[in-house]
Design a protein around this motif. Structure first.
Motif, PDB file in Angstrom:
ATOM      1  N   SER A  29      21.323  19.848   6.469  1.00 16.45           N
ATOM      2  CA  SER A  29      21.780  18.471   6.706  1.00 16.45           C
ATOM      3  C   SER A  29      23.130  18.223   6.044  1.00 16.45           C
ATOM      4  O   SER A  29      23.557  18.964   5.141  1.00 16.45           O
ATOM      5  CB  SER A  29      20.760  17.478   6.145  1.00 16.45           C
ATOM      6  OG  SER A  29      20.757  17.527   4.730  1.00 16.45           O
ATOM      7  N   LYS A  30      23.789  17.144   6.470  1.00 17.84           N
ATOM      8  CA  LYS A  30      25.058  16.731   5.880  1.00 17.84           C
ATOM      9  C   LYS A  30      24.873  16.421   4.391  1.00 17.84           C
ATOM     10  O   LYS A  30      25.725  16.761   3.568  1.00 17.84           O
ATOM     11  CB  LYS A  30      25.591  15.498   6.618  1.00 17.84           C
ATOM     12  CG  LYS A  30      26.863  14.944   6.051  1.00 17.84           C
ATOM     13  CD  LYS A  30      27.290  13.686   6.776  1.00 17.84           C
ATOM     14  CE  LYS A  30      28.490  13.076   6.080  1.00 17.84           C
ATOM     15  NZ  LYS A  30      28.895  11.822   6.681  1.00 17.84           N
ATOM     16  N   HIS A  31      23.754  15.819   4.035  1.00 13.76           N
ATOM     17  CA  HIS A  31      23.458  15.472   2.647  1.00 13.76           C
ATOM     18  C   HIS A  31      23.395  16.727   1.768  1.00 13.76           C
ATOM     19  O   HIS A  31      23.981  16.770   0.674  1.00 13.76           O
ATOM     20  CB  HIS A  31      22.142  14.678   2.572  1.00 13.76           C
ATOM     21  CG  HIS A  31      21.716  14.349   1.182  1.00 13.76           C
ATOM     22  ND1 HIS A  31      22.334  13.369   0.433  1.00 13.76           N
ATOM     23  CD2 HIS A  31      20.746  14.879   0.403  1.00 13.76           C
ATOM     24  CE1 HIS A  31      21.759  13.319  -0.759  1.00 13.76           C
ATOM     25  NE2 HIS A  31      20.779  14.214  -0.806  1.00 13.76           N
ATOM     26  N   SER A  34      26.833  18.207   1.342  1.00 11.71           N
ATOM     27  CA  SER A  34      27.583  17.423   0.354  1.00 11.71           C
ATOM     28  C   SER A  34      27.178  17.830  -1.064  1.00 11.71           C
ATOM     29  O   SER A  34      28.032  17.997  -1.940  1.00 11.71           O
ATOM     30  CB  SER A  34      27.328  15.928   0.573  1.00 11.71           C
ATOM     31  OG  SER A  34      27.906  15.179  -0.465  1.00 11.71           O
ATOM     32  N   ASN A  35      25.886  18.003  -1.285  1.00 15.87           N
ATOM     33  CA  ASN A  35      25.400  18.430  -2.605  1.00 15.87           C
ATOM     34  C   ASN A  35      25.936  19.807  -2.979  1.00 15.87           C
ATOM     35  O   ASN A  35      26.286  20.056  -4.134  1.00 15.87           O
ATOM     36  CB  ASN A  35      23.871  18.419  -2.650  1.00 15.87           C
ATOM     37  CG  ASN A  35      23.299  17.019  -2.749  1.00 15.87           C
ATOM     38  OD1 ASN A  35      24.004  16.067  -3.085  1.00 15.87           O
ATOM     39  ND2 ASN A  35      22.016  16.894  -2.444  1.00 15.87           N
TER      40      ASN A  35
END
Length: 160
Positions: A29-31, A34-35
């Motif tokens: 996922s995008k999340h 990002s992490n």
């Protein structure tokens, strides 16, 4: 930001990819992406390989072992190359397939004369034809011998 996260971000931006686009390419996922980029979390070894493949860089580069981003490959002889430019399918365990060797992309010579693509095409045709005819002749000879032996025994069952 971690070194891995920094390299992921740099490679992504270099390609004008969004986090969402890269995340889809590597199956996350995008999340999560990002992490990873921020160093809050790290991808596992399988995810690192997927990211490296997406960017066409080596995993060693992403994790900071090398500063050379290009992946490298070792041929069956232990030589390192940045990109596999030769098809090594002619190496089969302890034997080599001659026709695949000729067509592998390796520069071949005969008496110090480099074979051209036309030479190689002719050689493949010649070898294929000779081998095919050799098998036909061997098969015909085997059948002829069997026929003669059968004819010798068929008259009265004895050789003489």
């Amino acid at each position: 930001m971690s070194q891995l996260g920094e390299k992921i971000r740099t490679q992504r931006i270099k390609r004008n990819w969004t986090q969402d686009f890269l995340a889809q390419k590597v199956g996350t996922s995008k999340h999560v992406m990002s992490n990873w980029e921020r160093g809050v979390a790290n991808p596992d070894h399988k995810q690192i390989a997927l990211i490296a493949n997406a960017f066409s860089v080596s995993a060693d580069y992403l994790i900071g072992i090398t500063d050379i981003p290009e992946p490298y490959y070792k041929d069956p002889f232990g030589q390192s190359f940045l990109f596999p430019h030769v098809n090594y399918s002619f190496v089969q365990e302890n034997t080599w397939d001659l026709l695949k060797l000729i067509d592998s992309g390796i520069e071949l010579t005969v008496d110090n004369i480099i074979l051209t693509n036309k030479d190689k095409t002719f050689l493949v045709l010649l070898i294929s034809t000779v081998m095919s005819r050799t098998h036909e002749v061997a098969h015909d000879a085997e059948n002829l011998i069997k026929k003669e032996l059968t004819d010798d025994f068929s008259s009265d069952g004895s050789l003489f």
